[in-house]
Write a protein that holds these residues in place. Structure first.
Motif, PDB file in Angstrom:
ATOM      1  N   LEU A  86       0.840  -1.226   0.000  1.00 27.16           N
ATOM      2  CA  LEU A  86       0.000   0.000   0.000  1.00 27.16           C
ATOM      3  C   LEU A  86       0.854   1.246   0.000  1.00 27.16           C
ATOM      4  O   LEU A  86       0.543   2.233  -0.685  1.00 27.16           O
ATOM      5  CB  LEU A  86      -0.936  -0.005   1.204  1.00 27.16           C
ATOM      6  N   ASP A  87       1.979   1.255   0.744  1.00 24.41           N
ATOM      7  CA  ASP A  87       2.857   2.433   0.778  1.00 24.41           C
ATOM      8  C   ASP A  87       3.465   2.669  -0.605  1.00 24.41           C
ATOM      9  O   ASP A  87       3.565   3.823  -1.068  1.00 24.41           O
ATOM     10  CB  ASP A  87       3.974   2.223   1.801  1.00 24.41           C
ATOM     11  N   GLY A  88       3.877   1.577  -1.281  1.00 23.38           N
ATOM     12  CA  GLY A  88       4.446   1.727  -2.626  1.00 23.38           C
ATOM     13  C   GLY A  88       3.428   2.289  -3.589  1.00 23.38           C
ATOM     14  O   GLY A  88       3.744   3.139  -4.426  1.00 23.38           O
ATOM     15  N   ALA A  89       2.199   1.821  -3.472  1.00 28.84           N
ATOM     16  CA  ALA A  89       1.156   2.334  -4.353  1.00 28.84           C
ATOM     17  C   ALA A  89       0.931   3.816  -4.115  1.00 28.84           C
ATOM     18  O   ALA A  89       0.700   4.578  -5.055  1.00 28.84           O
ATOM     19  CB  ALA A  89      -0.137   1.545  -4.111  1.00 28.84           C
ATOM     20  N   ASN A  90       1.024   4.230  -2.853  1.00 24.78           N
ATOM     21  CA  ASN A  90       0.842   5.649  -2.546  1.00 24.78           C
ATOM     22  C   ASN A  90       1.943   6.484  -3.158  1.00 24.78           C
ATOM     23  O   ASN A  90       1.711   7.584  -3.690  1.00 24.78           O
ATOM     24  CB  ASN A  90       0.812   5.855  -1.029  1.00 24.78           C
ATOM     25  N   ILE A  91       3.169   5.992  -3.075  1.00 24.65           N
ATOM     26  CA  ILE A  91       4.289   6.766  -3.623  1.00 24.65           C
ATOM     27  C   ILE A  91       4.137   6.905  -5.131  1.00 24.65           C
ATOM     28  O   ILE A  91       4.370   7.972  -5.711  1.00 24.65           O
ATOM     29  CB  ILE A  91       5.606   6.095  -3.244  1.00 24.65           C
ATOM     30  N   GLN A  92       3.781   5.802  -5.789  1.00 23.76           N
ATOM     31  CA  GLN A  92       3.596   5.856  -7.236  1.00 23.76           C
ATOM     32  C   GLN A  92       2.496   6.834  -7.619  1.00 23.76           C
ATOM     33  O   GLN A  92       2.604   7.575  -8.610  1.00 23.76           O
ATOM     34  CB  GLN A  92       3.263   4.460  -7.758  1.00 23.76           C
ATOM     35  N   SER A  93       1.439   6.855  -6.811  1.00 22.62           N
ATOM     36  CA  SER A  93       0.342   7.770  -7.108  1.00 22.62           C
ATOM     37  C   SER A  93       0.786   9.217  -6.989  1.00 22.62           C
ATOM     38  O   SER A  93       0.420  10.059  -7.796  1.00 22.62           O
ATOM     39  CB  SER A  93      -0.838   7.503  -6.164  1.00 22.62           C
ATOM     40  N   ILE A  94       1.647   9.495  -5.987  1.00 22.25           N
ATOM     41  CA  ILE A  94       2.153  10.859  -5.816  1.00 22.25           C
ATOM     42  C   ILE A  94       3.031  11.256  -6.985  1.00 22.25           C
ATOM     43  O   ILE A  94       2.953  12.372  -7.514  1.00 22.25           O
ATOM     44  CB  ILE A  94       2.904  10.969  -4.488  1.00 22.25           C
ATOM     45  N   MET A  95       3.898  10.356  -7.416  1.00 27.44           N
ATOM     46  CA  MET A  95       4.813  10.652  -8.528  1.00 27.44           C
ATOM     47  C   MET A  95       4.022  10.847  -9.811  1.00 27.44           C
ATOM     48  O   MET A  95       4.393  11.677 -10.661  1.00 27.44           O
ATOM     49  CB  MET A  95       5.820   9.524  -8.714  1.00 27.44           C
ATOM     50  N   ALA A  96       2.938  10.115 -10.013  1.00 21.88           N
ATOM     51  CA  ALA A  96       2.134  10.249 -11.221  1.00 21.88           C
ATOM     52  C   ALA A  96       1.426  11.602 -11.281  1.00 21.88           C
ATOM     53  O   ALA A  96       1.107  12.083 -12.370  1.00 21.88           O
ATOM     54  CB  ALA A  96       1.109   9.113 -11.293  1.00 21.88           C
ATOM     55  N   SER A  97       1.221  12.242 -10.167  1.00 19.45           N
ATOM     56  CA  SER A  97       0.510  13.538 -10.135  1.00 19.45           C
ATOM     57  C   SER A  97       1.440  14.724 -10.117  1.00 19.45           C
ATOM     58  O   SER A  97       1.044  15.827  -9.804  1.00 19.45           O
ATOM     59  CB  SER A  97      -0.382  13.578  -8.892  1.00 19.45           C
ATOM     60  N   GLU A  98       2.756  14.613 -10.511  1.00 24.79           N
ATOM     61  CA  GLU A  98       3.729  15.708 -10.477  1.00 24.79           C
ATOM     62  C   GLU A  98       3.369  16.784 -11.477  1.00 24.79           C
ATOM     63  O   GLU A  98       3.491  17.985 -11.215  1.00 24.79           O
ATOM     64  CB  GLU A  98       5.124  15.156 -10.771  1.00 24.79           C
TER      65      GLU A  98
END
Length: 912
Positions: A199-211
């Motif tokens: 879940l933490d990895g998915a959150n990080i990826q989601s943040i990076m996708a919204s740059e």
């Protein structure tokens, strides 16, 4: 401790919608008592309330009960006592300081830490924590979580929190998805950890996708900042423009304030001017009425009254501060003062002229009456003075009616110029005292003429040719003193003294007649006196009441309870003057209104009391029994006057005269008693009914007719007691001194008359004396009969007295005949001396002697003769009884029988 916490939560706090956050076991410092618990709680409802609750076990020890609760906001200081060393003691400062000792230092620290957290989260007012370790407070807020206390969940405050139903359901679902969640907790924990990492990895990826979107957002923010800068520039320019407008508005506001202030001042000035104009402006019509108004007509009096009231209102207006400093106000006040003084002087002069005019008119009528009395009085053969002149006093109602029109003006004068009011009062008393003195003295002269039927020779009345000049002279003297009300009244006083002296000499001359005994007057004369005296009182009473009522209304002596002038009665009777105040205020010497009225009445009617006393003296001199009539009449009028007003002049005057009447009544009683004591009887004639006994009968009969339903019955009863006792004593005294008439006859006849009088009149207070008189009459009748009967049969009486003496010495009755002096021959010899003819002759001589002893006025001869007959028969039977007992079988009898005695007595009574 956990079990206790759960129990307290369940039993105490859950029912009250509270959650228990921390608990500490404590006891009070310095006292050995059972332990209790301090609990930190919060409510489950919003807004949250934080409390510190004291809980202790019940007396039985089977359950806990809530004892005391304090709101955390009321806590001021938490004192841990020592921040370095372990110490279980701590203090909580609420409304007072509570000292506690915890069961352990750890529990104390935990409780204090919970209090600090609750203070940080829920209270704006911060609590002072004293002697508390800083490390303890820092540990309460872990690093990275320092905001949790301020805005986090409530679980951060407490070390333990129960799971709610939803949380329990989610955990159960999650555990059901893993079969070994219960049997292998470590494997279950690793699984959960792996899933968390995913879940933490998915959150990080989601943040990076919204740059890219973040960059766009930042660009938009930069543009927004530029727009804000432009808006700030425009706002600055607008502010500079508004600054100039503000300065202009300030100038306009200041100008409006000055205009408003000026307008307010103008309105206030207009209000003050309107107040002065409305309250201090007197109409021209009122001014003209005060200066020229006709005080003789009803319309003029009404106009003057209205104008005077308006002037008084203007003068008494309550000025506001500063008004009295205005020149126009001072000028108007001076004008009002001049108008008041001018009208007061004109009113006083007019009223004084009215007094003088009335005095002159009435004086002329009195001279006519005096002249008529003079003409009729010198003609002694005429009954004109006795019957043609009515015994009435002049009616002053028209005069009072005319003067009452000025009553309101007198009230105005009393409140504005008391000096002139007092002067008018004095002049009115001076005029009326002389007027009433003449009327009352003439009235009493008529009463005396009607009582005596004659006038004193040489009496000087004013004659008709002189009356007009006399009236004119006296009137001019009165007018001379009316110009100045406070001036001298010497001419009036001189006139009064001369007139009073002449009248006194005329009144006293009627008393120079010789005494007239009561026997010369009959009931008609006394009835005439009673009617005249009643007529005098009946005329005086309404006269005084009417004058008193007029004085009260005209001089307004019922309006002001504290108004009046203290007057000394002795000074008034000697011609003294009223105390006078020359200012227009209330005089310094103040007395009650009733005293003022009474003193004025004393001044005006000063001649009533001496004239009444002279009339009473005349009535008493004519007939002393007139005091009975006067006592009853005067008592009734005093009682009537006291019912109306006990302190009035009429009540006081009649009361004083009543004292004189009572003294005359007592003097009458004393004179009668004195006459009884000084009575002397003739030694050559029989006594008969004593004069004072007959006079008592006359007095009692007259008194009973006069005092029927009278108020002073008690005085008569006391007089009765004194008189009857004196009658008893002096009857016995005369009886003892009598030489011609036997004592028993005097006592018998007079007490028979007294008993008959008391029986006929039925005087309740003399019931005991009536019984005593009857007893004395009976006793002396019996004594006289027994004494007199010894004369006709004297030898026979002596013989049988000797027989009874022998029997008393012890000789038997049947042996008495053997005594030489009392044998049968001696008895026959004595009996032969009293044959029937001699007995009748003896009885006839006895009848004649009794007839000589008794008086014809009382007519007791037949009563006494019948009693003697009975007593003679009784003695005859006694003699026969002695003959039968002492001389049995002797055949000796009296030469006459009882029937013979009856025949003798009857024939003797008829022959005389």
């Amino acid at each position: 401790m956990t079990a206790i916490k759960h129990a307290l939560q369940r039993d105490i706090f859950t029912p009250n919608d509270e959650r228990l956050l921390s608990i500490v076991n404590v006891c009070k410092a310095g006292k050995k008592k059972r332990n209790c618990f301090l609990c930190a709680t919060v409510t489950t409802e919003r807004p949250v309330q934080v409390n510190v609750v004291k809980v202790k076990k019940s007396d039985k020890g089977d359950f806990y009960k809530r004892q005391t609760a304090w709101a955390l906001r009321d806590l001021a200081v938490v004192d841990a006592k020592d921040a370095v060393k372990e110490n279980p003691e701590f203090d909580l400062h609420f409304d007072k300081v509570y000292k506690w000792v915890a069961s352990s230092t750890a529990e104390k620290n935990t409780f204090i830490s919970c209090i600090w957290k609750l203070n940080q989260r829920y209270l704006r007012k911060k609590i002072d924590f004293v002697n508390v370790s800083a490390q303890l407070l820092e540990e309460s807020v872990p690093s990275g979580e320092n905001q949790s206390v301020a805005g986090g969940d409530e679980e951060a405050v407490d070390e333990y929190q129960e799971l709610n139903a939803r949380e329990e359901q989610d955990i159960e679902i999650m555990m059901e998805g893993c079969e070994y969640a219960i049997s292998n907790a470590e494997a279950f924990a690793e699984k959960l950890s792996r899933e968390l990492q995913v879940l933490d990895g998915a959150n990080i990826q989601s943040i990076m996708a919204s740059e890219k979107q973040v960059n766009i957002l930042m660009t938009l923010l930069d543009e927004a900042l530029k727009e804000v800068d432009q808006i700030e520039l425009k706002l600055s320019s607008y502010e500079e423009m508004l600054q100039s407008v503000k300065e202009q508005m300030d100038q306009i506001s200041e100008s409006n304030h000055l205009i408003h202030l000026s307008n307010t001042n103008n309105v206030k000035l207009l209000s003050e001017i309107e107040f002065l104009v409305n309250h201090m402006d007197l109409a021209k019509g009122h001014i003209k009425a005060l200066q020229e108004g006709d005080l003789a007509s009803s319309r003029g009096i009404e106009a003057c009254t209205n104008a005077a009231d308006a002037l008084l209102q203007c003068m008494n207006v309550a000025l506001r501060p500063g008004h009295d400093m205005l020149y126009a106000v001072k000028q108007q006040q001076q004008r009002f003062s001049d108008l008041r003084e001018q009208f007061a002087r004109r009113l006083a002069s007019h009223l004084n002229n009215v007094f003088v005019q009335q005095f002159a008119q009435t004086l002329l009528q009195l001279y006519n009456r005096s002249y008529y009395l003079s003409v009729s009085g010198h003609d002694q053969s005429s009954t004109l003075a006795q019957h043609s002149i009515e015994l009435t006093l002049p009616n002053h109602h028209p005069f009072h009616r005319d003067l009452l029109r000025y009553a309101k003006l007198m009230e105005w004068l009393k409140s504005t110029d008391y000096g002139k009011y007092e002067g008018l009062t004095k002049n009115y008393m001076d005029y009326l005292s002389r007027l009433y003195e003449r009327e009352i003295k003439d009235f009493f002269e008529v009463a005396k003429i009607k009582m005596t039927g004659t006038t004193k020779e040489g009496k000087k009345f004013a004659t008709l040719p002189r009356k007009e000049s006399a009236v004119k002279q006296e009137t001019e003297s009165l007018h001379g003193s009316s110009g100045k009300l406070t001036g001298s009244t010497s001419s009036l006083n001189k006139l009064s003294v001369q007139s009073s002296g002449n009248r006194r000499s005329q009144s006293s001359s009627l008393l120079d007649m010789g005494n007239m005994s009561a026997s010369d007057l009959d009931v008609a004369d006394r009835t005439k006196f009673d009617k005249i005296f009643e007529q005098v009182l009946s005329e005086l009473e309404p006269l005084c009441l009417a004058e008193q009522d007029f004085i009260s209304k005209f001089f307004k002596l019922q309006q002001h309870q504290s108004m009046g002038t203290t007057m000394n009665e002795a000074d008034e009777m000697d011609g003294g003057t009223l105390s006078r105040s020359h200012n227009s205020g209330v005089p310094q010497a103040i007395s009650s209104e009733k005293d003022m009225i009474r003193q004025m009445m004393i001044k005006i009617f000063r001649c009533i009391e001496p004239e009444l006393n002279n009339l009473i003296a005349l009535g008493d001199k004519i007939d002393s029994f007139n005091s009975l009539y006067m006592l009853v009449k005067m008592s009734h009028h005093v009682w009537t006057a006291q019912n109306v007003d006990p302190a009035s002049f009429l009540s006081t005057t009649l009361g004083n005269v009543l004292v004189t009447v009572k003294r005359n009544f007592d003097k009458c009683i004393s004179n009668q008693i004195k006459q009884m004591e000084e009575v002397k009887i003739s030694k050559k004639s029989k006594v008969g009914i004593l004069t004072f006994v007959a006079e008592f009968e006359e007095f009692a009969a007259l008194a009973e007719s006069i005092f029927k339903n009278a108020e002073r019955r008690g005085d008569l009863d006391k007089a009765y007691i004194k008189l009857i006792r004196s009658v008893f004593i002096n009857v016995e005294k005369v009886a003892n001194e009598s030489q011609k008439t036997p004592r028993d006859v005097v006592m018998m006849e007079n007490f028979h008359r007294i008993f008959a009088t008391l029986s006929r009149l039925k005087i309740s207070c003399l019931e005991a004396e009536k019984k005593e008189a009857k007893q004395k009459y009976t006793d002396h009748l019996q004594s006289y009969v027994i004494y007199s009967l010894g004369q006709p049969l004297e030898k026979l009486n002596h013989f049988f007295e000797g027989v009874e003496a022998r029997v008393a010495q012890g000789i038997r009755e049947e042996e008495v005949s053997y005594q030489l002096a009392f044998n049968k021959q001696e008895l026959r010899k004595v009996i032969k001396e009293y044959p029937g003819k001699e007995v009748k002759k003896g009885l006839d001589n006895l009848y004649k002697k009794v007839d000589k002893h008794l008086c014809e006025e009382e007519n007791l001869l037949q009563v006494v003769w019948h009693s003697m007959q009975d007593e003679f028969i009784r003695q005859y039977k006694h003699f026969e009884g002695l003959i039968a007992r002492c001389y049995p079988g002797s055949g000796v009898t009296m030469e006459f029988t009882i029937q013979d005695i009856l025949d003798y007595c009857s024939s003797i009574a008829q022959s005389h």
